[in-house]
Design a protein around this motif. Sequence first.
Motif, short mmCIF file in Angstrom:
data_model
loop_
_atom_site.label_atom_id
_atom_site.label_comp_id
_atom_site.label_asym_id
_atom_site.label_seq_id
_atom_site.Cartn_x
_atom_site.Cartn_y
_atom_site.Cartn_z
N GLU A 81 45.88 55.71 54.53
CA GLU A 81 45.47 53.99 54.17
C GLU A 81 46.73 53.52 53.98
OE1 GLU A 81 42.01 53.83 51.63
OE2 GLU A 81 40.90 53.58 53.56
N PRO A 82 46.94 52.16 54.42
CA PRO A 82 48.13 51.38 54.18
C PRO A 82 47.84 51.16 52.72
CG PRO A 82 46.52 50.28 55.59
CD PRO A 82 46.11 51.48 55.47
N SER A 83 49.08 51.19 51.90
CA SER A 83 49.19 50.66 50.61
C SER A 83 50.08 49.42 50.21
CB SER A 83 49.98 52.08 49.70
OG SER A 83 49.27 53.24 50.05
N PRO A 84 49.70 48.35 50.69
CA PRO A 84 50.46 47.05 50.71
C PRO A 84 50.78 46.54 49.17
CG PRO A 84 48.32 46.47 51.45
CD PRO A 84 48.36 48.03 51.26
N PHE A 85 49.76 47.15 48.28
CA PHE A 85 49.68 46.50 46.82
C PHE A 85 50.55 47.56 46.05
CE2 PHE A 85 45.96 44.83 48.76
CZ PHE A 85 46.14 43.54 48.89
N GLN A 86 51.19 48.67 46.32
CA GLN A 86 51.86 49.61 45.70
C GLN A 86 52.90 48.86 44.62
OE1 GLN A 86 52.84 53.15 47.80
NE2 GLN A 86 53.56 54.11 45.92
N MET A 98 40.00 49.18 42.56
CA MET A 98 39.41 49.37 43.82
C MET A 98 39.58 48.19 44.58
SD MET A 98 38.80 52.41 43.73
CE MET A 98 37.71 52.93 45.04
N ALA A 99 39.12 47.72 45.86
CA ALA A 99 39.19 46.61 46.68
C ALA A 99 38.09 45.62 45.91
CB ALA A 99 38.69 47.02 48.11
N GLN A 104 34.16 51.25 48.41
CA GLN A 104 35.54 50.35 48.24
C GLN A 104 36.66 51.11 48.52
OE1 GLN A 104 35.25 47.05 47.91
NE2 GLN A 104 33.15 46.87 48.18
N PRO A 105 37.83 50.64 49.18
CA PRO A 105 39.00 51.42 49.26
C PRO A 105 39.79 51.37 48.24
CG PRO A 105 39.20 49.84 50.71
CD PRO A 105 37.58 49.65 50.02
N VAL A 106 40.64 52.30 47.76
CA VAL A 106 41.54 52.09 46.63
C VAL A 106 42.68 51.12 47.00
CG1 VAL A 106 43.26 53.41 45.22
CG2 VAL A 106 41.20 54.57 45.80
N LEU A 107 42.99 50.06 46.36
CA LEU A 107 44.14 49.09 46.56
C LEU A 107 45.59 49.51 45.95
CD1 LEU A 107 42.69 45.79 46.02
CD2 LEU A 107 42.83 46.67 48.06
N GLN A 108 45.27 50.33 44.64
CA GLN A 108 46.56 50.56 43.69
C GLN A 108 46.23 51.65 42.85
OE1 GLN A 108 48.05 47.56 40.94
NE2 GLN A 108 49.50 47.22 42.40
N LEU A 109 47.26 52.40 42.67
CA LEU A 109 47.19 53.44 41.47
C LEU A 109 47.97 52.77 40.28
CD1 LEU A 109 47.40 56.71 43.01
CD2 LEU A 109 45.13 55.35 42.38
N ILE A 110 47.56 52.78 38.92
CA ILE A 110 48.24 52.46 37.83
C ILE A 110 48.37 53.65 37.04
CG2 ILE A 110 48.24 49.92 38.13
CD1 ILE A 110 45.91 49.83 35.99
N SER A 111 49.64 53.65 36.07
CA SER A 111 49.64 54.70 35.06
C SER A 111 50.31 53.66 33.85
CB SER A 111 50.77 55.71 35.38
OG SER A 111 51.74 55.04 35.35
N SER A 112 50.16 54.24 32.54
CA SER A 112 50.75 53.35 31.23
C SER A 112 51.99 53.96 30.81
CB SER A 112 49.46 53.35 30.53
OG SER A 112 49.85 52.36 29.57
#
Length: 133
Positions: A28-33, A92-93, A124-132
């Motif tokens: 899937e595209p990851s435009p919000f990476q 998620m989206a 919902q598709p995943v928009l972004q992954l985050i870590s801390s």
Amino acid sequence: MKKWLLVALLSSSAQAYEPDRDQILRFEPSPFQNTELNCQRDKDVVPRRSDLVLDHYALLAADNGERVATVTVTNSAGGQRMFNQEHIVAIMADCSRIYPLSFELTLAAGQQETFQIYFGRRAQPVLQLISSH
């Protein structure tokens, strides 16, 4: 005779496995990476503070709603560290936040590794992954 038997065996084994099209993962595209999303929903679901650096990721999804990410992470600490599902969160989206399914990874100081994490079936598709980090 032996040739025909071999051809028959090979053709039957090739036809024996046909994947369910609903379960085939596609990128899937990851435009919000590299973008900061300002989603307010589930703002309290945050990744646990750690020395885990989320270097890169690619999002995958199947038609049945299965959500997967292939991630590359690095241990930025000076010693060995253990990381798990609490160290990465998906946005998620619908702006909800979820943890991946359970995983555990031990990395030496500075070690980088690529692996897959799973989020189960989601509408919902995943928009972004985050870590801390």
